[in-house]
Design an enzyme around this catalytic site. Structure first.
Site, PDB file in Angstrom:
ATOM      1  CB  CYS A  81      -2.110   6.945   5.507  1.00  0.00           C
ATOM      2  SG  CYS A  81      -1.841   7.621   3.857  1.00  0.00           S
ATOM      3  CB  CYS A 137      -0.813  -0.480   0.982  1.00  0.00           C
ATOM      4  SG  CYS A 137      -1.692   1.246   0.999  1.00  0.00           S
ATOM      5  CB  CYS A 138       3.768   2.178   2.090  1.00  0.00           C
ATOM      6  SG  CYS A 138       3.597   2.588   3.056  1.00  0.00           S
ATOM      7  CB  CYS A 196       6.581   4.162   4.177  1.00  0.00           C
ATOM      8  SG  CYS A 196       6.741   5.905   3.927  1.00  0.00           S
TER       9      CYS A 196
HETATM   10 FE1  SF4 Z   1      -1.065   2.485   3.199  1.00  0.00          FE
HETATM   11 FE2  SF4 Z   1      -0.800   5.481   3.869  1.00  0.00          FE
HETATM   12 FE3  SF4 Z   1      -1.262   3.110   5.373  1.00  0.00          FE
HETATM   13 FE4  SF4 Z   1       0.822   3.316   3.801  1.00  0.00          FE
HETATM   14  S1  SF4 Z   1       0.791   4.715   5.861  1.00  0.00           S
HETATM   15  S2  SF4 Z   1       0.073   1.385   4.148  1.00  0.00           S
HETATM   16  S3  SF4 Z   1       0.112   4.495   2.282  1.00  0.00           S
HETATM   17  S4  SF4 Z   1      -2.429   3.909   4.000  1.00  0.00           S
END
Ligand code: SF4
Length: 234
Positions: free
Chosen positions: A201, A118-119, A229
Site C-alpha cells: 500500500c 488495517c491489514c 501483514c
Molecule cells: Fe493498511 Fe495497507 Fe498499510 Fe496494511 S499495508 S496497514 S492494509 S494501508
C-alpha cells in the site's frame, strides 16, 4: 494434505523448474487452484507462467483502497497483455469505515496492533473470501526475500486457511526474476525502477537505499521481525 505427502512433494520437486511445479498442480487441481497476485515482480512472473500453462487458471488480487496509482496501472496493463481480467477482491466497506472513523485514516502509524488491524480488514479478510472454493494457492514467496521468509518451502500446508500453498519461485534469486521479466517482456510496476523492490500500500511503502534489505521499505517504522501483514503466517 498430510505432512508426509507434503514432505514427499518437496522431495519430488526439489530440482524441478517453477513451470514443472505449476503444471503438476494446475493439472491436478484445475479450478481449485488460484494465483494470489500481489502484482509484485515475482507474481508477474508467475502470471506469465500460469497463463502459459492454462489461461483459465484463477488469478486474483486485492484492492486495499490504498494502492499506488502505478499499481492500478499495472493491473490494467496486465489484463490487456494477457487478455484476462484479474479478479479483484475489495475490503468490506462497513469494516473499513468503522475502523477509520474510530482510529483515523492513517491509524497504521500509531502501533503494530493498528497496522495489523488495517491489514486484516483491507487484506486478510478479503483474501479469506478469495480462498473460498480453492484447495491450493500459488504464491510468489522467495526464501531470499527477507528475514521473515528464510524457511519457505516449495509446498506447504497453510493451516490458517486450510489450503496447500505452493511457492514455485522459492529458490529463485532476484536476478533470475528480473532476467525472466526482461526476457519475456512481462509488464511490471514502474515503481521498481524508482527504488521500490517490494510494493504494497502507498502509505506503508517507501523506496530503499542501495544495500538495504529488499523489504526494508515496507512498514519501515517497525522491527523487521513483525513485518508481515499476516498473509504468510507459518
Ligand atoms: Fe493498511 Fe495497507 Fe498499510 Fe496494511 S499495508 S496497514 S492494509 S494501508
Amino acid at each position: 494434505m498430510q505432512a508426509e505427502e507434503i514432505k514427499q512433494l518437496n522431495e519430488q520437486f526439489a530440482s524441478s523448474t517453477p513451470q514443472e511445479i505449476l503444471r503438476f498442480f494446475i493439472e491436478r487441481y484445475g479450478n481449485k487452484i488460484g494465483l494470489a497476485s500481489s502484482l509484485g515482480a515475482e507474481d508477474q512472473v508467475l502470471t506469465e507462467m500460469v497463463i502459459g500453462i492454462n489461461p483459465d487458471t484463477t488469478i486474483f488480487t486485492l484492492d486495499t483502497g490504498r494502492l499506488f496509482p502505478e499499481t492500478y496501472d499495472l493491473i490494467d496493463r496486465t489484463s490487456r497483455k494477457y487478455k484476462k481480467n484479474l479478479e479483484i477482491f475489495f475490503p468490506k466497506k462497513k469494516k473499513v469505515q468503522k475502523m477509520v472513523n474510530a482510529k483515523g485514516i492513517n491509524l497504521f502509524f500509531e502501533s503494530v496492533e493498528n497496522r495489523k488491524e488495517c491489514c486484516f480488514n483491507r487484506k486478510i479478510e478479503p483474501l479469506q473470501r478469495a480462498f473460498k472454493g480453492l484447495d491450493v494457492w500459488i504464491c510468489g514467496l522467495r526464501s531470499a526475500q527477507s528475514v521473515t521468509r528464510t524457511d519457505v518451502n516449495i509446498v506447504e500446508w497453510d493451516a490458517n486457511n486450510n489450503l496447500i500453498k505452493i511457492n514455485p519461485l522459492v529458490d529463485w534469486t532476484e536476478d533470475q526474476v528480473w532476467a525472466y521479466i526482461n526476457d519475456k517482456g512481462i509488464p511490471y510496476n514502474t515503481l521498481h525502477d524508482k527504488g521500490f523492490p517490494s510494493i504494497g500500500c502507498q502509505p506503508c511503502t517507501r523506496a530503499i537505499e542501495d544495500g538495504e534489505d529488499v523489504r526494508a521499505g515496507r512498514w519501515w517504522w517497525e522491527n523487521p521481525d513483525t513485518k508481515e501483514c499476516g498473509l504468510h503466517k507459518r
